[in-house]
Design a protein around this motif. Structure first.
Motif, PDB file in Angstrom:
ATOM      1  N   CYS A 202       0.845  -1.201   0.000  1.00  0.00           N
ATOM      2  CA  CYS A 202       0.000   0.000   0.000  1.00  0.00           C
ATOM      3  C   CYS A 202       0.880   1.251   0.000  1.00  0.00           C
ATOM      4  CB  CYS A 202      -0.924  -0.002   1.223  1.00  0.00           C
ATOM      5  SG  CYS A 202      -2.106  -1.361   1.230  1.00  0.00           S
TER       6      CYS A 202
ATOM      7  N   THR B 206      -0.599   4.104  -5.026  1.00  0.00           N
ATOM      8  CA  THR B 206      -1.443   2.959  -5.376  1.00  0.00           C
ATOM      9  C   THR B 206      -2.904   3.389  -5.437  1.00  0.00           C
ATOM     10  OG1 THR B 206       0.084   1.450  -4.252  1.00  0.00           O
ATOM     11  CG2 THR B 206      -2.131   0.626  -4.721  1.00  0.00           C
TER      12      THR B 206
ATOM     13  N   ALA C 172      -4.312  -0.540   4.229  1.00  0.00           N
ATOM     14  CA  ALA C 172      -5.035   0.282   3.259  1.00  0.00           C
ATOM     15  C   ALA C 172      -5.745   1.449   3.932  1.00  0.00           C
ATOM     16  CB  ALA C 172      -6.038  -0.586   2.499  1.00  0.00           C
TER      17      ALA C 172
ATOM     18  N   ILE D  95      -6.412   3.914   1.016  1.00  0.00           N
ATOM     19  CA  ILE D  95      -6.464   3.241  -0.281  1.00  0.00           C
ATOM     20  C   ILE D  95      -7.666   2.308  -0.298  1.00  0.00           C
ATOM     21  CG2 ILE D  95      -5.281   1.609  -1.820  1.00  0.00           C
ATOM     22  CD1 ILE D  95      -2.631   2.660  -0.687  1.00  0.00           C
TER      23      ILE D  95
END
Length: 312
Positions: free
Chosen positions: A80, A84, A103, A108
């Motif tokens: 991550c 990304t 994440a 993300i």
């Protein structure tokens, strides 16, 4: 400015489930390539393409389960990165807690689909290539004539839309009038379509705007078409030499693709629709290896040689 697709567009297009990281759905996807981080799961991040959509399938997650607790945290933390766009899980597989933690820390999105990995990867690649393809908008009319995409260009008022209307009446299909959005989806492949606002509409001076699909039926329109030939309409100039044989194929460049160009002089009495029909059929014949102009030239050369031999 580089084209972008939002992660939210991907979720909406393929009906994906958002597992975590909803605040990152507006992250931009700028490349159409995907990455299956198998080597990364093994700890090799030297050439990790972080800017791509990351796809985790059964193989990657099965290997992930064999790692130690410390290795799992390390792999997902390194997977991550700030650039990304998102991480996609396929086959509705369980999402590792380590992935969600990493994440959410970087905001993300982690999204999940029920589709198999290979099938979903192909669909996403096609979608991204279409959306991120180089594009431009050209003034003209795009019609499908015998399966050949003809872009009719020329100055305003020369009769492009009227010619397209005649072609539609003769059984051909309208793609776009006035403004044609063109995307280069592959090498030497140009796809044209109409802007959503003027889709299926045709402007005829003196009559106004007509809806071709309503008047002539669904068979009279196409949503998009590959551009094969550009027919340029121009006012007849008495002192200009026009090509009468068709031996030299003229081309013009759109984005990075050379397209066959046919210049058609306009004057009273010329049936432009019929001429464009013939141009489409002639283009198809040339691609099949039959060139009438070349055959005529060869026959003429043979005849002249025979006459010269008789004289000698």
């Amino acid at each position: 400015m580089a084209k972008k697709v939002r992660v939210g567009d991907l979720v909406q297009k393929f009906g994906m489930e958002v597992i975590c990281g909803e605040e990152g759905l507006r992250r931009a996807i700028t490349v159409s390539d995907l990455n299956r981080p198998g080597m990364e799961m093994a700890g090799y991040f030297n050439y990790h393409p972080a800017e791509r959509v990351q796809i985790l399938g059964r193989t990657e997650l099965a290997f992930f389960e064999t790692l130690t607790a410390a290795e799992r945290i390390d792999r997902m933390t390194r997977l991550c990165e700030d650039e990304t766009p998102c991480i996609c899980i396929t086959r509705s597989l369980p999402v590792p807690k380590e992935l969600c933690d990493a994440a959410m820390h970087k905001q993300i999105p982690v999204i999940r689909s029920s589709q198999p990995t290979t099938l979903l990867s192909g669909h996403i690649t096609d979608f991204l290539e279409s959306k991120l393809a180089p594009s431009t908008t050209i003034h003209g009319v795009l019609v499908d004539v015998y399966g050949i995409g003809i872009l009719i260009s020329g100055s305003s008022g020369i009769g492009k839309s009227e010619t397209a209307l005649e072609l539609v009446k003769r059984g051909h299909r309208l793609v776009a009038d006035d403004a044609v959005e063109i995307r280069q989806t592959a090498e030497n492949v140009l796809i044209g379509n109409a802007p959503e606002l003027i889709k299926h509409l045709l402007e005829i001076r003196g009559v106004g705007i007509i809806n071709v699909m309503t008047l002539f039926g669904a068979g009279a329109v196409r949503n998009n078409a590959k551009i094969n030939v550009i027919c340029k309409l121009e006012t007849w100039q008495q002192d200009k030499q026009y090509d009468r044989l068709g031996l030299d194929e003229e081309t013009t460049r759109i984005i990075d693709t050379d397209v066959t160009l046919v210049t058609i002089p306009v004057r009273p009495g010329r049936n432009l629709a019929v001429i464009i029909e013939v141009a489409a059929m002639n283009y198809r014949l040339k691609r099949m290896g039959f060139n009438a102009a070349q055959q005529f030239t060869n026959k003429l050369t043979e005849t002249l040689n025979e006459e010269m031999d008789e004289i000698e």
